[in-house]
Design an enzyme around this catalytic site. Structure first.
Site, PDB file in Angstrom:
ATOM      1  N   GLU A 249       0.828  -1.211   0.000  1.00  0.00           N
ATOM      2  CA  GLU A 249       0.000   0.000   0.000  1.00  0.00           C
ATOM      3  C   GLU A 249       0.863   1.264   0.000  1.00  0.00           C
ATOM      4  OE1 GLU A 249      -2.984  -0.008   3.107  1.00  0.00           O
ATOM      5  OE2 GLU A 249      -4.373   1.183   1.906  1.00  0.00           O
ATOM      6  N   HIS A 275       8.260 -26.507   1.530  1.00  0.00           N
ATOM      7  CA  HIS A 275       7.570 -27.566   0.790  1.00  0.00           C
ATOM      8  C   HIS A 275       6.617 -26.959  -0.227  1.00  0.00           C
ATOM      9  CE1 HIS A 275       9.057 -30.570   3.697  1.00  0.00           C
ATOM     10  NE2 HIS A 275       9.076 -29.500   4.471  1.00  0.00           N
ATOM     11  N   LYS A 391     -14.160   1.797  -3.511  1.00  0.00           N
ATOM     12  CA  LYS A 391     -15.080   2.226  -2.445  1.00  0.00           C
ATOM     13  C   LYS A 391     -16.197   3.084  -3.037  1.00  0.00           C
ATOM     14  CE  LYS A 391     -11.608   2.559   1.215  1.00  0.00           C
ATOM     15  NZ  LYS A 391     -10.866   3.529   2.019  1.00  0.00           N
TER      16      LYS A 391
HETATM   17  O1  PA5 Z   1      -2.965   2.116   5.842  1.00  0.00           O
HETATM   18  C1  PA5 Z   1      -4.059   2.588   5.685  1.00  0.00           C
HETATM   19  O2  PA5 Z   1      -4.276   3.806   5.691  1.00  0.00           O
HETATM   20  C2  PA5 Z   1      -5.259   1.698   5.471  1.00  0.00           C
HETATM   21  O3  PA5 Z   1      -4.901   0.370   5.318  1.00  0.00           O
HETATM   22  C3  PA5 Z   1      -6.229   1.834   6.636  1.00  0.00           C
HETATM   23  O4  PA5 Z   1      -5.585   1.452   7.818  1.00  0.00           O
HETATM   24  C4  PA5 Z   1      -7.494   1.000   6.470  1.00  0.00           C
HETATM   25  O5  PA5 Z   1      -8.117   1.327   5.265  1.00  0.00           O
HETATM   26  C5  PA5 Z   1      -8.470   1.244   7.620  1.00  0.00           C
HETATM   27  O6  PA5 Z   1      -8.790   2.590   7.689  1.00  0.00           O
HETATM   28  P1  PA5 Z   1      -9.457   3.233   8.964  1.00  0.00           P
HETATM   29  O7  PA5 Z   1      -8.482   3.133  10.092  1.00  0.00           O
HETATM   30  O8  PA5 Z   1      -9.729   4.644   8.585  1.00  0.00           O
HETATM   31  O9  PA5 Z   1     -10.694   2.462   9.265  1.00  0.00           O
END
Ligand code: PA5
Length: 402
Positions: A249, A275, A391
């Site tokens: 990410e 394995h 989203k």
């Molecule tokens: O790293 C990030 O920003 C994302 O993976 C968020 O942690 C994830 O989408 C969850 O978001 P939130 O904490 O706003 O619920």
């Protein structure tokens, strides 16, 4: 003659370090190692509940899960942590079946306060049990809608600072509060992270190792695009998942030269994946680096006993050998097999023990490595625009259904 350009060439270590120092002034995770933890510990002391249910997803749970999974069998924890993350109905139901909801504590974690998975599950919990200040605590940004909900219901909140991104938030309230509640030593966690931070920012060992590794990863990214973390402990399964999120990410981005960047994270576990995936490493395409993570001292002297089994005499050389010795010898044999090939970049991280300091130094080191790779790549390490489109489509689909 005049000259102008808009090139962004490879950065020197010195310039990169200055950039990181500048970033440290406004990116919050760097400074979490120096925070005061007394409010988390105070809250933790007041908790009588035995089952602690974390509701959240992504950066709001993965780091906590990584630390809890690594430590839970090596500590005498009196409380149990559960994670509700997914909208898979079978998973939700089966997890909830194992928890006494009437006596559980719910820790709802969402930085934005609007995440669909987290809020859907929280709503579902509402339909099963009365939610109030006695059984719920909320961790979110100060001005989120979830914070507003907490305020009007008199539910205690802990803040996620705006400048601490989700996947870099494990050493904020996001990780420290639930871990303190179940009895993990959060000061020891921060000590481990701080050791790495101090070494990095004083240009010590960590600085050298992280810069060398990041530079290699980025300079050779077109040849070795896949980074395999091969963790020789089943207790590191959570760490692998956290690493995949952090790496994927953060680094999968379009850079300022409009080039698509990204290094592909893979997390595997030894010896199980010897394995399986190891064949691909050894004989497959040379597009992978391998980082082996080992644990020196498992603090468990479980042995392979001297048991003579007729027809199975072949493995008698293992009699009396501790499992911890075996797993580490397996790791060393894999490392040697990879190094013998001479064309697979490989490094080894050895954790001294199964302790708070070990796991936090590993994780903080990976956070720094991610930031440094991001700088080398000229990307914004801390945003995630790529996950937004799905989203928006999902929301539209629900609106059309109305
Ligand atoms: O790293 C990030 O920003 C994302 O993976 C968020 O942690 C994830 O989408 C969850 O978001 P939130 O904490 O706003 O619920």
């Amino acid at each position: 003659m005049r000259y102008k350009d808009n090139y962004n060439p490879t950065i020197s270590d010195e310039v990169l370090f200055d950039e990181i120092l500048k970033e440290k002034e406004h990116i919050g995770y760097y400074n979490l190692v120096n925070q005061d933890t007394s409010h988390f510990k105070e809250y933790a002391k007041s908790v009588q509940h035995k089952d602690i249910v974390v509701i959240g997803i992504g950066g709001s749970t993965l780091g906590t899960y990584a630390i809890y999974k690594f430590l839970k069998h090596s500590k005498n924890l009196e409380k149990k942590l559960y994670f509700l993350e997914t909208t898979d109905p079978i998973d939700i139901e089966s997890k909830l079946n194992g928890i006494d909801l009437e006596t559980a504590l719910f820790i709802v974690i969402s930085k934005s306060g609007t995440t669909i998975e987290t809020l859907s599950i929280f709503k579902y919990i509402h339909s099963l049990v009365k939610i109030d200040k006695n059984n719920t605590v909320i961790i979110t940004e100060n001005d989120s809608k979830l914070n507003h909900y907490a305020k009007i219901n008199d539910i205690q909140t802990f803040e996620i600072p705006k400048n601490v991104g989700g996947r870099f938030s494990v050493f904020s309230a996001v990780g420290l509060l639930p871990l303190a509640v179940v009895g993990i030593d959060i000061d020891a966690l921060l000590r481990g992270a701080k050791r790495v931070s101090d070494s990095f920012f004083s240009k010590g060992e960590e600085y050298k190792n992280i810069l060398k590794k990041a530079r290699f990863f980025v300079e050779y990214k077109n040849r070795f695009n896949i980074n395999v973390v091969f963790s020789y402990s089943a207790r590191l399964e959570g760490f692998n998942k956290w690493y995949i999120q952090l790496w994927g990410e953060s680094l999968g981005k379009v850079d300022i030269n409009t080039t698509r960047q990204g290094l592909t994270p893979i997390g595997i576990i030894g010896p199980v994946d010897q394995h399986s995936f190891l064949q691909l490493i050894i004989e497959g395409k040379r597009d992978k680096t391998v980082t082996v993570v080992k644990v020196d001292d498992f603090d468990k002297n479980l042995k392979i006993p001297t048991v003579h089994l007729e027809g199975l005499e072949e493995l008698e050389y293992l009699h009396g050998v501790e499992f911890s010795t075996l797993i580490n010898m397996q790791a060393d044999a894999t490392i040697e097999a990879i190094n013998d090939l001479g064309d697979i970049p490989c490094d080894v991280i050895t954790l001294e023990s199964v302790s708070e300091e070990s796991i936090s130094s590993l994780m903080y080191g990976y956070e720094l490595l991610t930031s440094v790779c991001g700088k080398f790549m000229y990307i914004d390490t801390y945003n995630q625009p790529g996950v937004e489109s799905g989203k928006i489509i999902l929301k539209k689909k629900f609106e059309q259904k109305k």
